[in-house]
Design an enzyme around this catalytic site. Structure first.
Site, PDB file in Angstrom:
ATOM      1  N   HIS A 102     -33.009  25.068 -31.295  1.00 58.14           N
ATOM      2  CA  HIS A 102     -32.856  25.963 -32.455  1.00 58.14           C
ATOM      3  C   HIS A 102     -32.159  25.280 -33.637  1.00 58.14           C
ATOM      4  O   HIS A 102     -31.952  25.910 -34.670  1.00 58.14           O
ATOM      5  CB  HIS A 102     -32.064  27.219 -32.067  1.00 58.14           C
ATOM      6  CG  HIS A 102     -32.712  28.044 -31.002  1.00 58.14           C
ATOM      7  ND1 HIS A 102     -34.038  28.419 -31.053  1.00 58.14           N
ATOM      8  CD2 HIS A 102     -32.213  28.573 -29.836  1.00 58.14           C
ATOM      9  CE1 HIS A 102     -34.324  29.141 -29.971  1.00 58.14           C
ATOM     10  NE2 HIS A 102     -33.239  29.240 -29.217  1.00 58.14           N
TER      11      HIS A 102
HETATM   12 ZN   LIG Z   1     -33.570  30.168 -24.713  1.00 54.35          ZN
END
Ligand SMILES: [Zn+2]
Length: 305
Positions: free
Chosen positions: A121
């Site tokens: 992320h």
């Molecule tokens: Zn995850």
């Protein structure tokens, strides 16, 4: 003795205290591999923190500076969702160094497993969802800069979409990004991967494997990667607290061995990283990550590399 190396450092722990991200899992996976007799001490390589010059192949100097000096804004801190500490920063630099070391090792051995990393992320200029530095992207760009690989495939099986990976490589024809994830889950904004497999809530083993494995096969055959980076999240598990898919532990093992077989059967080296895992029972998350190593061991033994 394993036919490939495991990459681990005792300071992979993100120093979070009580938190939904059980970052002690890195140590627990390491210990279980030794205690269960799956690995020996000689199977492990200990990484150095990645060089700043390599981190900067992916991340902005502004973000790197903020991490190194502890000057994140309040909103940057909120987005990251893990409390800032110098130990946290060191752990992210070590994870990136670990994935670089794993990639170097996989060039020779066909496989290498970083018992950490998979921080998919992280974006170039900010962190999100427990991820500050994108270790896989740093490793890809570093090996490309060293002229050791030209083309890489990222197979991301974490239950959450690989948004950082997709954003980093959006306009890069040398990296193919494949993410299989639950649609109705974090992150809200999912920039397109090269191939996104969006799953409905509650998908079980058979449907999952039928969607993933042919896509991996086709991606390898059409893209011809020189290395496959596997982001092997434990969180598609039915008992996960942050995931809404319904895979069994057996299904997750079949997922890992299936992906590894497609790659190693075509002589593509595989680097594994751990990514997420938030099972109600921590020992389940640890077992799922250990099973990834067992799958690699089985496939390494069955494939002539
Ligand atoms: Zn995850």
């Amino acid at each position: 003795m394993l036919p490939f190396k495991l990459i681990y450092h005792e300071r992979y722990d993100l120093n979070l205290g009580p938190h939904v991200f059980p970052s002690q899992k890195f140590r627990l996976v390491h210990d279980k591999l030794l205690n269960d007799g799956i690995a020996e001490l000689d199977d492990f390589l200990r990484p150095e923190p990645a060089a700043d010059a390599d981190i900067l192949r992916v991340h902005t100097s502004d973000w790197v500076q903020k991490l190194k000096t502890g000057t994140l804004t309040h909103s940057e801190q909120m987005k990251l969702e893990v409390p800032y500490s110098p130990e946290l920063v060191r752990a992210f630099w070590l994870a990136a160094g670990g994935t670089i070391l794993a990639a170097e090792s996989a060039l020779g051995n066909g496989f290498a497993c970083n018992l950490g990393g998979g921080f998919h992320h992280a974006y170039p200029g900010h962190g999100e969802g427990f991820c500050a530095i994108h270790d896989v992207a740093v490793a890809i760009r570093t090996l490309q800069a060293r002229n050791e690989i030209a083309r890489a495939l990222v197979v991301d099986t974490d239950v959450h979409h690989g948004n950082g990976t997709a954003a980093i490589f959006a306009n890069d024809p040398t990296v193919f990004t494949l993410s299989i994830h639950q649609s109705n889950n974090y992150p809200a904004h999912k920039p397109p991967s090269s191939l996104d497999i969006n799953l409905e809530d509650g998908v079980e083993d058979d449907e999952y494997l039928a969607a993933l494995l042919p896509a991996v096969k086709q991606s390898i055959e059409e893209f011809h990667p020189e290395m496959l980076f596997y982001v092997g999240g434990a969180d598609p598990y039915g008992q996960d607290q942050l995931g809404g898919l319904n895979l069994s532990m057996t299904g997750l093992e079949q997922r890992d061995s299936g992906v590894f077989r497609e790659a190693r059967g075509r002589n593509v080296p595989v680097v594994t990283t751990q990514a997420g895992g938030y099972a109600r029972r921590l020992e389940d998350t640890v077992q799922i990550h250990v099973n990834t190593i067992l799958a690699a061991k089985r496939i390494a033994a069955s494939v002539i590399g």
